[in-house]
Design a protein around this motif. Sequence first.
Motif: not given
Length: 191
Positions: A55-63, A82-88, A101-109
């Motif tokens: 959750x910390x990894x994918x939540x920029x702000x909130x709780x 309150x992060x970015x969510x995951x498509x169904x 979910x993001x397996x690209x070489x430019x992934x953020x996390x």
Amino acid sequence: LNVHEVAEAACEAMRPSLSQTRQLEIHNDIPERMAPVHADFSRMKQVLVNLIGNAVKFTEQGHIRVSAEMDEENLRVTVADTGCGIPYEHWDEVWLPFRQLDMSSTRKHGGTGLGLSLVKELVEAHGGHVGVASDVQGPERGSAFFFTIPLSRNRSSSLSPSRSDDDSPLAAARSGAAPATPTATSGLRES
């Protein structure tokens, strides 16, 4: 095992990982007198550290909130953010080992893709189940990962947290409440 104490230890372990630049808070909303479960402290702490870390990894702000609710046989613990969510269409994939979910070489996390599969393995070893509900847009944006653990047969105290009045699948998962409508039931997925 007192789940409030385990959740508090996991929250404390993860607070140092919060960046000074993000406005993010971690809350343990599990009542101190929740009914005990039959589980290993260190394994349950690892489950919660992995879920909170995700959750910390994918939540920029909130709780990030850790909550729990029980029925006659199980305790259901939820880590909601309150992060970015995951498509169904990707909800089942998050539990697979080495899967991101993001397996690209430019992934953020970063990460290995083992955290959630380990959560699933540890919870199932304790006789429980895992699940997820998520929304990628709108007022309920974020994710709620939950797991069930059987209650201890020798429980001496109980206290049930309040249920949410909102009957959306994500709000139900965040509160630990069962969805109130047939439509909401389809929005939750257990593995």
